[in-house]
Design an enzyme around this catalytic site. Structure first.
Site: not given
Ligand code: 0RA
Length: 690
Positions: A554, A552, A466, A556
């Protein structure tokens, strides 16, 4: 995750059998069983016939995977499926309407039905009781004849004797003729005779089988109530006659009962719950002819996916077969006829393709027949030719009548098919463009791809990362000989909400298709046969055998991962089915101990475990905000280096559930998503894993 199994794979160990290393051949438990005193006692008690049985049971214990698929979690739960199928046979024969399944605190599973009860009299030919035959002879079930629709010949239709052989102990109780009978077995070998141990009322009949699975074969018995519920729910939809109760005492749950009086019509409504329906009523047909029963339920939603589930004698026919093709042929014919009759399609207009009339359709096709022939690679393709015409004519008559009587629904279906046909046209052009581009410039790999030098795909991996900064770290941290990096820019389009033409227009989607090199599984030809669709996706041209999603840790990152999985599932399903998709497990915490030692944890639990272990004061805990924060060495050491990293392999066991999960997580409806997230809030870690 409850919906989709995600298996941890250890690098370097390429174990495809699913064996957990507890196979008896590894630890000698077979010979151990062969030495049990009870075995010798029984052998001297019985005749030559018994020896054959013992050999059979020993064969099962020697190679359990051959009989139940594997000796992991799946095999362990398969024991329950085998035993419950026997009770379902009684339902199909019209003699049973209640089943109780309990998962006990002691990990004993029990299944009780109110069927006729396994015969307790002695069979003249073998000199054994029905109970002993059913529980010790492989495939004994069929020997009773009994007629009806035996759930036989399925994936591993091996019967109760296999469960018995693979259980530390198993007890069978039969209520019949006012008596209660019981017999006990250990590792498949009878240790008592069938004894009358009590009374039962005249009206109270039935069978109970309870067993403790053998942990020398399955390892620690890790029961997952979701796996019980999944099969119970399915069986209760497919057999509207029966109420099935599940009591999970192991996890301190109250009993839950599943009974669906409207059968597969309710199943379809349930599958569509998470979607916007195109019409409110589920279309339903049932017919019986020549000893076969055909039941069909369908309902369109406003989405673009086709959700077709077919069953024969309660076995999920993943590979389809004659019932499915009969259905598809009739559906396409009836809708085209209706479109012409109503003037929607003019003389010069081409017919709708099969895919056009199935867009947004959820359907369940369930047939029951006396002698099912199962074919195909996984023996889940129905072969009985007589069923094709039967289904075809039932759908032909029933659907034509339904459309005549419900013109508004008919119009909505035609409008949808029309838009689908237009989009398919655009998609065909887009697909050709993608194909032409890669053909024209044969080295036209995406500009951002940092390829590896190795050319043998089986040795190659591609990391999908990403953004730019993570891409930079990954490029420096990789082993360039066999690891390629593709940084993805912007969000990949949500294919759940977009038609094919839009999806193929997305830059990230195009980059993925070109980098992977195998095309997409998409039927733009309009041909009826699905083979056309899969032939467009050519696994043999796949450029990397491991496709690793690295996002990641998280919100997102989770979203991007879900979008990618959704794309692979809808457009490159063979990649998922063949286990080519993996999730990287980057750490969330770094734990520096003193000056030189550094450790990593993927989540809070791991972090706390490490902190407990080291019990030192001079520790410094850091939390990575994203992959981009890690330096290349850290990323390599924790997430990319094949010697040290952990990968999670993505596998989808239940298409119906995967489909619903994507619909819930990515679809238009907000309410089911909220409900889903609330329901699984405590299991968020597992949801993350998808
Ligand atoms: C053979 C023959 C009959 C019933 C069964 C087997 C039977 C097996 C199982 C396994 C679990 N529950 C079961 N219930 C029945 C027919 C017996 C008759 O005609 O009375």
């Amino acid at each position: 995750m409850a919906k989709t199994a995600v298996a941890e794979t250890e690098e370097t160990k390429n174990d495809t059998t699913g064996s957990n290393g507890h196979a008896p051949s590894d630890n000698g438990s077979v010979t151990e069983a062969g030495k049990t005193p009870s075995l010798h006692k029984v052998v001297t008690d019985y005749d030559a016939n018994t020896i054959g049985v013992l050999e059979g049971l020993e064969a099962v214990r020697m190679r359990p995977s051959m009989y139940i698929g594997d000796t992991g979690i799946r095999g362990l739960h398969h024991l329950f499926i085998e035993i419950s199928d026997n009770s379902i046979d009684e339902v199909l024969a019209g003699h049973c309407d209640k089943i109780l399944v309990t998962l006990g605190k002691d990990k004993v599973v029990s299944v009780t039905d109110n069927g006729r009860g396994i015969p307790v009299d002695v069979n003249a030919q073998t000199g054994k009781t029905g109970v002993e035959l059913v529980l010790t002879e492989l495939h004994a079930g069929g020997k009773f004849g009994g007629g009806g629709y035996k759930v036989s010949g399925g994936l591993h239709g091996v019967g109760a004797s296999c469960v018995n052989a693979l259980s530390e102990w198993l007890e069978c109780e039969v209520r019949r003729d006012g008596k209660l009978y019981r017999q006990r077995f250990e590792r498949g070998v009878p240790v008592t005779k069938l004894e009358a141990v009590g009374k039962s009322t005249k009206t109270e009949r039935g069978t109970t089988v309870r067993w403790l699975a053998d942990d020398t074969i399955f390892g620690p018995l890790e029961y997952d109530p979701e796996r019980f519920l999944r099969r119970i729910r399915e069986l209760s939809y497919l057999n509207k006659e029966v109420a099935i109760t599940f009591h999970d005492q192991l996890h301190d749950q109250e009993p839950v009962t599943f009974h669906h009086e409207r059968g597969i019509a309710e199943y379809v409504a349930h599958l569509n719950e998470t979607k916007d329906e195109l019409h409110s009523k589920v279309i339903y047909f049932f017919r019986e002819r020549d000893e076969a029963q055909v039941e069909i339920a369908l309902q369109y939603n406003k989405g673009y996916q086709e959700n077709l589930f077919s069953f024969a004698n309660n076995i999920n026919t993943h590979e389809g077969g004659t019932h499915l093709s009969g259905f598809k042929t009739a559906l396409t014919r009836v809708i085209n006829n209706y479109a012409r009759k109503s003037g929607f399609l003019k003389e010069k207009d081409p017919n709708f393709s099969g895919d056009d009339v199935r867009e947004g359709m959820t359907a369940v096709i369930s047939v029951r027949l006396p002698n099912p022939q199962f074919e195909g690679q996984t023996k889940t393709k129905l072969g009985n030719s007589e069923i094709e015409g039967l289904v075809n004519s039932i759908v032909g008559e029933g659907l034509a009548e339904f459309l005549e009587e419900n013109p508004q629904v008919g119009k909505a279906i035609l409008d949808k098919a029309f838009l689908s046909a237009k989009a398919r046209d655009a998609a065909r052009r887009a697909a050709e463009l993608v194909k032409r581009q890669s053909a024209l410039e044969s080295n036209s790999l995406p500009g951002k791809l940092a390829d590896c030098t190795e050319r043998d795909p089986s040795k190659c991996e591609i990391y999908l990362v990403e953004g730019d900064s993570a891409g930079g770290s990954a490029k420096q941290g990789r082993d360039r000989r066999y690891q390629a990096i593709l940084p993805l820019f912007g969000k990949i389009i949500c294919v759940e909400k977009a038609r094919v033409d839009k999806a193929l227009d997305n830059a990230a989607v195009q980059a993925l298709i070109t980098a992977l090199g195998a095309g997409i599984a998409l039927n733009t030809s309009g041909e009826e046969d699905d083979k056309e669709a899969t032939s467009k996706f050519d696994l043999s041209r796949l450029r990397y055998h491991k496709i690793i999603i690295m996002t990641d840790a998280d919100v997102d990152g989770d979203h991007i991962r879900t979008l990618l999985l959704n794309f692979f599932y809808r457009y490159m399903k063979p990649l998922v089915d063949e286990g080519h998709i993996y999730l990287a497990q980057p750490p969330l915490y770094s734990i520096r101990v003193g000056k030189d030692e550094k450790r990593y944890a993927r989540n809070e639990a791991e972090r706390d475990k490490i902190l407990k272990e080291i019990k030192r004061k001079d520790v410094h805990i850091g939390r990575f905000k994203g992959l981009g924060e890690m330096n290349p060495e850290e990323l390599s050491e924790t997430t990319m280096n094949a010697e040290k990293r952990v990968l999670v392999q993505v596998m989808v066991e239940e298409a119906a559930e995967a489909d619903q999960m994507f619909a819930v997580l990515l679809g238009e409806k907000v309410e089911p998503r909220r409900a889903f997230i609330e329901k699984y809030a405590r299991e968020v870690k597992e949801i993350d894993a998808f």
